[in-house]
Design a protein around this motif. Structure first.
Motif, PDB file in Angstrom:
ATOM      1  N   ASP A 140       0.827  -1.207   0.000  1.00 55.64           N
ATOM      2  CA  ASP A 140       0.000   0.000   0.000  1.00 55.64           C
ATOM      3  C   ASP A 140       0.863   1.259   0.000  1.00 55.64           C
ATOM      4  O   ASP A 140       0.550   2.243  -0.684  1.00 55.64           O
ATOM      5  N   ASP A 141       1.926   1.218   0.772  1.00 56.74           N
ATOM      6  CA  ASP A 141       2.783   2.403   0.828  1.00 56.74           C
ATOM      7  C   ASP A 141       3.557   2.587  -0.475  1.00 56.74           C
ATOM      8  O   ASP A 141       3.775   3.712  -0.920  1.00 56.74           O
ATOM      9  N   THR A 142       3.946   1.486  -1.090  1.00 58.36           N
ATOM     10  CA  THR A 142       4.589   1.603  -2.405  1.00 58.36           C
ATOM     11  C   THR A 142       3.591   2.173  -3.412  1.00 58.36           C
ATOM     12  O   THR A 142       3.948   3.030  -4.241  1.00 58.36           O
ATOM     13  N   ALA A 143       2.322   1.740  -3.319  1.00 59.29           N
ATOM     14  CA  ALA A 143       1.300   2.266  -4.236  1.00 59.29           C
ATOM     15  C   ALA A 143       1.102   3.767  -4.036  1.00 59.29           C
ATOM     16  O   ALA A 143       0.847   4.497  -4.999  1.00 59.29           O
ATOM     17  N   SER A 144       1.240   4.233  -2.796  1.00 59.68           N
ATOM     18  CA  SER A 144       1.072   5.675  -2.554  1.00 59.68           C
ATOM     19  C   SER A 144       2.208   6.460  -3.205  1.00 59.68           C
ATOM     20  O   SER A 144       2.006   7.577  -3.695  1.00 59.68           O
ATOM     21  N   ALA A 146       3.791   5.432  -5.960  1.00 64.30           N
ATOM     22  CA  ALA A 146       3.515   5.346  -7.402  1.00 64.30           C
ATOM     23  C   ALA A 146       2.429   6.339  -7.803  1.00 64.30           C
ATOM     24  O   ALA A 146       2.510   6.980  -8.868  1.00 64.30           O
ATOM     25  N   ALA A 147       1.413   6.500  -6.944  1.00 64.11           N
ATOM     26  CA  ALA A 147       0.316   7.430  -7.266  1.00 64.11           C
ATOM     27  C   ALA A 147       0.820   8.871  -7.272  1.00 64.11           C
ATOM     28  O   ALA A 147       0.457   9.667  -8.155  1.00 64.11           O
ATOM     29  N   ALA A 148       1.662   9.206  -6.301  1.00 64.82           N
ATOM     30  CA  ALA A 148       2.209  10.565  -6.247  1.00 64.82           C
ATOM     31  C   ALA A 148       3.108  10.837  -7.453  1.00 64.82           C
ATOM     32  O   ALA A 148       3.126  11.944  -8.008  1.00 64.82           O
ATOM     33  N   LEU A 149       3.817   9.809  -7.876  1.00 68.09           N
ATOM     34  CA  LEU A 149       4.692   9.923  -9.052  1.00 68.09           C
ATOM     35  C   LEU A 149       3.849  10.113 -10.312  1.00 68.09           C
ATOM     36  O   LEU A 149       4.107  11.019 -11.124  1.00 68.09           O
ATOM     37  N   ASP A 150       2.811   9.287 -10.460  1.00 69.35           N
ATOM     38  CA  ASP A 150       1.931   9.385 -11.634  1.00 69.35           C
ATOM     39  C   ASP A 150       1.261  10.751 -11.713  1.00 69.35           C
ATOM     40  O   ASP A 150       1.036  11.285 -12.800  1.00 69.35           O
ATOM     41  N   ALA A 151       0.914  11.285 -10.543  1.00 69.76           N
ATOM     42  CA  ALA A 151       0.229  12.581 -10.501  1.00 69.76           C
ATOM     43  C   ALA A 151       1.195  13.746 -10.705  1.00 69.76           C
ATOM     44  O   ALA A 151       0.767  14.902 -10.787  1.00 69.76           O
ATOM     45  N   ASN A 155       9.145  13.597  -8.276  1.00 67.84           N
ATOM     46  CA  ASN A 155       9.884  13.273  -9.493  1.00 67.84           C
ATOM     47  C   ASN A 155      11.094  12.420  -9.131  1.00 67.84           C
ATOM     48  O   ASN A 155      11.892  12.803  -8.266  1.00 67.84           O
ATOM     49  N   GLY A 156      11.191  11.270  -9.754  1.00 68.15           N
ATOM     50  CA  GLY A 156      12.317  10.404  -9.465  1.00 68.15           C
ATOM     51  C   GLY A 156      12.053   9.008  -9.981  1.00 68.15           C
ATOM     52  O   GLY A 156      11.253   8.812 -10.896  1.00 68.15           O
ATOM     53  N   ARG A 157      12.724   8.040  -9.383  1.00 60.20           N
ATOM     54  CA  ARG A 157      12.660   6.658  -9.872  1.00 60.20           C
ATOM     55  C   ARG A 157      12.297   5.706  -8.731  1.00 60.20           C
ATOM     56  O   ARG A 157      12.940   5.706  -7.689  1.00 60.20           O
ATOM     57  N   LEU A 158      11.231   4.947  -8.961  1.00 61.26           N
ATOM     58  CA  LEU A 158      10.764   3.972  -7.969  1.00 61.26           C
ATOM     59  C   LEU A 158      11.385   2.615  -8.292  1.00 61.26           C
ATOM     60  O   LEU A 158      11.227   2.091  -9.399  1.00 61.26           O
ATOM     61  N   VAL A 159      12.064   2.046  -7.319  1.00 62.75           N
ATOM     62  CA  VAL A 159      12.723   0.759  -7.494  1.00 62.75           C
ATOM     63  C   VAL A 159      12.050  -0.268  -6.573  1.00 62.75           C
ATOM     64  O   VAL A 159      12.079  -0.121  -5.344  1.00 62.75           O
ATOM     65  N   LEU A 160      11.430  -1.284  -7.177  1.00 62.79           N
ATOM     66  CA  LEU A 160      10.807  -2.351  -6.386  1.00 62.79           C
ATOM     67  C   LEU A 160      11.868  -3.375  -6.010  1.00 62.79           C
ATOM     68  O   LEU A 160      12.677  -3.764  -6.863  1.00 62.79           O
TER      69      LEU A 160
END
Ligand SMILES: C[S@@+](CC[C@H](N)C(=O)[O-])C[C@H]1O[C@@H](n2cnc3c(N)ncnc32)[C@H](O)[C@@H]1O
Length: 161
Positions: A140-144, A146-151, A155-160
């Motif tokens: 859920d926190d990773t999704a938050s 991703a949502a902030a990034l999409d919106a 700005n940056g890079r999300l690494v799973l």
């Protein structure tokens, strides 16, 4: 201007930019908040007067912990708690980063550029002298992030991991 490595009385008081809190929140608890703060970071706060590391944590946590070697005690606690996000310097090579993040986190978000943190009087400081990242320990926190990034709020890079 004091920088983020200065050994001064208020060197811990570097506040998260409020637009980042808005983009990723809401949060139930900030366990290491300033005693005097220009805005709320979460619904509840512990300060240095409480020692937030020794208190129970409930709900979704916002963690921008005190700097120094103790930073990884706070990360260890969030890794056990699992709900919430941490904002720390991206010193990715350190033993603490390896122990509490590379080995345990669900995702790390690396900000593009350097952040500018805030003073307790609400004014913005200069550019940080290290890169910053967000750390998530669950879906859920990773999704938050991703949502902030999409919106376009961060700005940056999300690494799973
Ligand atoms: C880097 S600042 C971040 C402030 C806030 N969490 C934010 O995101 O804007 C770290 C904060 O931790 C507080 N602090 C230091 N030791 C603490 C402790 N043992 N318990 C709770 N807060 C503490 C400092 O006073 C400072 O306000």
């Amino acid at each position: 201007m004091k920088n983020f490595n200065s050994n001064t009385a208020n060197s811990q008081e570097w506040l998260t930019p409020p637009d980042i809190l808005r983009a990723l929140g809401p949060f139930d608890l900030d366990p290491c908040a300033p005693v005097s703060r220009p805005w709320d970071m979460a619904a509840r706060h512990y300060t240095v007067l409480d020692d937030g590391l020794s208190k129970p944590w409930q709900g979704r946590v916002w963690l921008n912990p005190p700097y120094g070697s103790e930073v990884f005690s706070w990360l260890e606690r969030l890794a056990d708690h699992r709900s919430g996000l941490a904002l720390i310097f991206a010193r990715t090579e350190t033993r603490g980063f390896h122990r509490t993040i590379w080995a345990k986190a669900h995702a790390v978000f690396f900000f593009c550029g350097r952040l500018r943190f805030f003073h307790v009087n609400g004014t913005q400081g200069g550019t940080a002298n290290a890169p910053s990242c967000l750390v998530s320990y669950g879906d859920d926190d990773t999704a938050s992030i991703a949502a902030a990034l999409d919106a376009g709020h961060i700005n940056g890079r999300l690494v799973l991991l």
